[in-house]
Write a protein that holds these residues in place. Sequence first.
Motif, PDB file in Angstrom:
ATOM      1  N   ASP A  72      38.215  47.034  32.988  1.00  0.00           N
ATOM      2  CA  ASP A  72      38.476  45.616  33.206  1.00  0.00           C
ATOM      3  C   ASP A  72      37.328  44.995  33.990  1.00  0.00           C
ATOM      4  OD1 ASP A  72      40.987  45.586  31.943  1.00  0.00           O
ATOM      5  OD2 ASP A  72      41.997  46.272  33.760  1.00  0.00           O
ATOM      6  N   ASN A  73      37.160  43.693  33.817  1.00  0.00           N
ATOM      7  CA  ASN A  73      36.139  42.961  34.548  1.00  0.00           C
ATOM      8  C   ASN A  73      36.321  43.212  36.048  1.00  0.00           C
ATOM      9  OD1 ASN A  73      34.392  41.061  35.651  1.00  0.00           O
ATOM     10  ND2 ASN A  73      34.876  39.505  34.135  1.00  0.00           N
ATOM     11  N   PRO A  74      35.329  43.787  36.739  1.00  0.00           N
ATOM     12  CA  PRO A  74      35.516  44.112  38.152  1.00  0.00           C
ATOM     13  C   PRO A  74      35.847  42.925  39.042  1.00  0.00           C
ATOM     14  CG  PRO A  74      33.630  45.296  37.281  1.00  0.00           C
ATOM     15  CD  PRO A  74      34.038  44.304  36.217  1.00  0.00           C
ATOM     16  N   ASN A  75      35.481  41.702  38.627  1.00  0.00           N
ATOM     17  CA  ASN A  75      35.772  40.553  39.480  1.00  0.00           C
ATOM     18  C   ASN A  75      37.221  40.076  39.376  1.00  0.00           C
ATOM     19  OD1 ASN A  75      35.967  38.949  37.142  1.00  0.00           O
ATOM     20  ND2 ASN A  75      33.929  38.069  37.377  1.00  0.00           N
ATOM     21  N   GLY A  76      38.002  40.693  38.476  1.00  0.00           N
ATOM     22  CA  GLY A  76      39.416  40.347  38.373  1.00  0.00           C
ATOM     23  C   GLY A  76      39.732  39.240  37.402  1.00  0.00           C
ATOM     24  N   ASN A  77      38.718  38.667  36.753  1.00  0.00           N
ATOM     25  CA  ASN A  77      38.949  37.590  35.791  1.00  0.00           C
ATOM     26  C   ASN A  77      39.245  38.175  34.409  1.00  0.00           C
ATOM     27  OD1 ASN A  77      38.555  35.312  37.568  1.00  0.00           O
ATOM     28  ND2 ASN A  77      36.396  35.860  37.586  1.00  0.00           N
ATOM     29  N   PHE A  78      40.420  38.763  34.294  1.00  0.00           N
ATOM     30  CA  PHE A  78      40.796  39.477  33.073  1.00  0.00           C
ATOM     31  C   PHE A  78      41.113  38.540  31.913  1.00  0.00           C
ATOM     32  CE2 PHE A  78      44.569  38.560  35.463  1.00  0.00           C
ATOM     33  CZ  PHE A  78      45.503  38.174  34.509  1.00  0.00           C
ATOM     34  N   ASN A 110      34.482  49.583  40.397  1.00  0.00           N
ATOM     35  CA  ASN A 110      33.605  48.430  40.583  1.00  0.00           C
ATOM     36  C   ASN A 110      32.326  48.636  39.773  1.00  0.00           C
ATOM     37  OD1 ASN A 110      32.780  45.984  41.635  1.00  0.00           O
ATOM     38  ND2 ASN A 110      32.350  46.750  43.687  1.00  0.00           N
ATOM     39  N   GLU A 111      31.488  47.632  39.777  1.00  0.00           N
ATOM     40  CA  GLU A 111      30.158  47.762  39.199  1.00  0.00           C
ATOM     41  C   GLU A 111      29.173  48.155  40.288  1.00  0.00           C
ATOM     42  OE1 GLU A 111      26.904  45.241  36.483  1.00  0.00           O
ATOM     43  OE2 GLU A 111      28.626  44.217  37.389  1.00  0.00           O
ATOM     44  N   VAL A 112      28.297  49.097  40.002  1.00  0.00           N
ATOM     45  CA  VAL A 112      27.299  49.532  40.964  1.00  0.00           C
ATOM     46  C   VAL A 112      25.910  49.229  40.399  1.00  0.00           C
ATOM     47  CG1 VAL A 112      27.104  51.894  40.063  1.00  0.00           C
ATOM     48  CG2 VAL A 112      26.644  51.444  42.483  1.00  0.00           C
ATOM     49  N   PHE A 113      24.939  49.048  41.295  1.00  0.00           N
ATOM     50  CA  PHE A 113      23.595  48.653  40.876  1.00  0.00           C
ATOM     51  C   PHE A 113      22.563  49.657  41.375  1.00  0.00           C
ATOM     52  CE2 PHE A 113      26.128  44.882  40.695  1.00  0.00           C
ATOM     53  CZ  PHE A 113      25.657  44.190  39.594  1.00  0.00           C
ATOM     54  N   GLY A 118      26.452  50.385  35.841  1.00  0.00           N
ATOM     55  CA  GLY A 118      27.771  50.505  35.235  1.00  0.00           C
ATOM     56  C   GLY A 118      28.897  50.674  36.246  1.00  0.00           C
ATOM     57  N   SER A 119      29.972  51.276  35.781  1.00  0.00           N
ATOM     58  CA  SER A 119      31.181  51.400  36.594  1.00  0.00           C
ATOM     59  C   SER A 119      31.062  52.551  37.583  1.00  0.00           C
ATOM     60  CB  SER A 119      32.389  51.627  35.682  1.00  0.00           C
ATOM     61  OG  SER A 119      32.218  52.796  34.902  1.00  0.00           O
ATOM     62  N   TYR A 120      31.699  52.362  38.750  1.00  0.00           N
ATOM     63  CA  TYR A 120      31.647  53.374  39.796  1.00  0.00           C
ATOM     64  C   TYR A 120      32.912  53.273  40.641  1.00  0.00           C
ATOM     65  CZ  TYR A 120      29.524  56.484  43.255  1.00  0.00           C
ATOM     66  OH  TYR A 120      29.249  57.538  44.080  1.00  0.00           O
TER      67      TYR A 120
END
Length: 371
Positions: A133-139, A252-255, A263-265
């Motif tokens: 899912d979108n990590p920012n919660g805007n599903f 979450n998304e990691v950079f 990607g996801s982490y």
Amino acid sequence: MKYLKLLSIALIIAVQSCFSADEDPVSVPPMTGATSKPAVGGANEPNQVWIDLSDIDPVTKEPRQKTNLRTDWELGFYNGDEFRVIINGSIGMAVAKIPGATNINSVKSADVSSLMSVVQIGTFTASNLEYIDNPNGNFLTQTTGIAEIKANDADNGVYLVNMGKALSTATVAPGSVSLTGESRGWKKIQILRSASGYRVRYADLNDDQYKEQVITKNPDYNFNFFSLQKGQAVQIQPQKHNWDIAFTTFTNEVFMSPGQSAGSYFYADFIITNILSGVGVYQVDVPAGKTLDQIYGEFKLSDVSQTKFIFNDHRALGDKWRTTTGANGPQTYSDRFFVLKDAEGFYYKIRFNAMTQNGVRGYPNFEFAPL
């Protein structure tokens, strides 16, 4: 609507005597601040903890907590007008639509073997964001995870579901965490609309007959939750206006570097805010030459900056309250506090005092006060 939770019995009687029989009680914020020790559960962080800052227990003088094991659910079905389904990022789930699959019964593990190697989190590839899912919660606007459930049954595909990780029971050194146990395996699902909400079809990968459950929308809650493991509905979040923040692990998304996504982490010690019910948060930094005690103590309602609130990202608090790389090990930041506006328009200031107990993570402590 929240009722008069914090007044004494005598005051409640006095205030309510002013209402006519047709009037609802008026919501009021807490009269004083409080301290909270969310029951995250230690270094394995097994629990999700949902907290309403205005719901103070008259005995403990702390906000009441609703807790559940992170493994209690896999799917959340949105109760609003749209037909959307989220997955449980607190156990590292991932999901992918199976190309060309329309009949859930015909899908077998051999058909998805190539997908199973990529439908993962924590692979340090930006492309794996499409499986969460979108990590920012805007599903509602996301193009990742599970697509919007269409009115025409034939338009809803079959999904491969990575069920994430079991809870860890490992003993770890002070300052560390152990969040993930063994793999919880795989499922296949197909979600359709029903007259009252949703129909979820689910099965193990090699099953040739799916099970089906009807999920009826309930507007009192943001989501209805379902356990694929147990094959039953479960109650997870409180009613939609009865929580402000939640302590949880989080995908979450990691950079790798600014602007370069890895990607996801999976994150420990994370806090989400109830943006679906209008909760907003922003950070207040302590200026040079001042202390947190000074700035937090002096901060009042007239100091609130309306333009700084973040209402469109449930990570507004996120991991910003703590560090895991401080000189003294994992600790809360002493150079900031936060302002929160709840769904009913009340304001609070929040400061975090601890994330460990005797050096063991998973024991957060924070205090707050109404403004």
